[in-house]
Design an enzyme around this catalytic site. Sequence first.
Site, PDB file in Angstrom:
ATOM      1  N   PRO A 259     -29.972  65.793  18.133  1.00 32.63           N
ATOM      2  CG  PRO A 259     -29.903  63.467  18.330  1.00 32.63           C
ATOM      3  CD  PRO A 259     -30.678  64.679  18.767  1.00 32.63           C
ATOM      4  CB  CYS A 260     -28.999  68.003  13.422  1.00 34.51           C
ATOM      5  SG  CYS A 260     -27.944  69.246  14.171  1.00 34.51           S
ATOM      6  CG  HIS A 261     -24.188  64.928  15.930  1.00 31.39           C
ATOM      7  ND1 HIS A 261     -24.979  65.415  16.958  1.00 31.39           N
ATOM      8  CD2 HIS A 261     -23.729  63.724  16.352  1.00 31.39           C
ATOM      9  CE1 HIS A 261     -24.987  64.545  17.953  1.00 31.39           C
ATOM     10  NE2 HIS A 261     -24.231  63.511  17.601  1.00 31.39           N
TER      11      HIS A 261
END
Length: 174
Positions: free
Chosen positions: A140-142
Amino acid sequence: MKTKSTPSLLKMSTTWGSICVTAKDGKVVLCSLPVLEAEPKKPFAWGACRIESAGPADDSVLKKTKKFIRDLFGGQKVKPPPYDWPEANPFTTRVWKALVSIPHGTTMKYGELARIIGRPGGARAVGRACGANPLPLFIPCHRVLPTDGSLGGFSSGLPWKRLLLEKEQSLNGL
């Protein structure tokens, strides 16, 4: 001589374009979102879904992946199906492993993540590692934002990042 297995594909159509996931040997190996340069004119909605499977292990993981993605975009906290860690240099791998420890519904600043992995002052390098993530719905880089609290960047475009954060209810006025 070991034979190469054929990859399998999950294609989930949306009003924003198709989300494509590749699986191989019973694990997800790649996930791509269509790149959005601007806010879409249509609200996000699901369309048709298709699985092209090379075998039972891939079929199983892609069915789990379909449910995972629908649940993720439904705002639910869900555990991803099995995936292979992408090959990367040691720094990028550290960043990606730290990303999966960021709890659902929360965000962290690039600089804070850099300090956590032992690279104070490495916020830009963390941002580059996030941008190189080939599994954006699984790693989850967001959930990582710039110091100023803006959205920053996202490899497939800011509308996706905004939507994912909204679904996780971690978009506080962005």
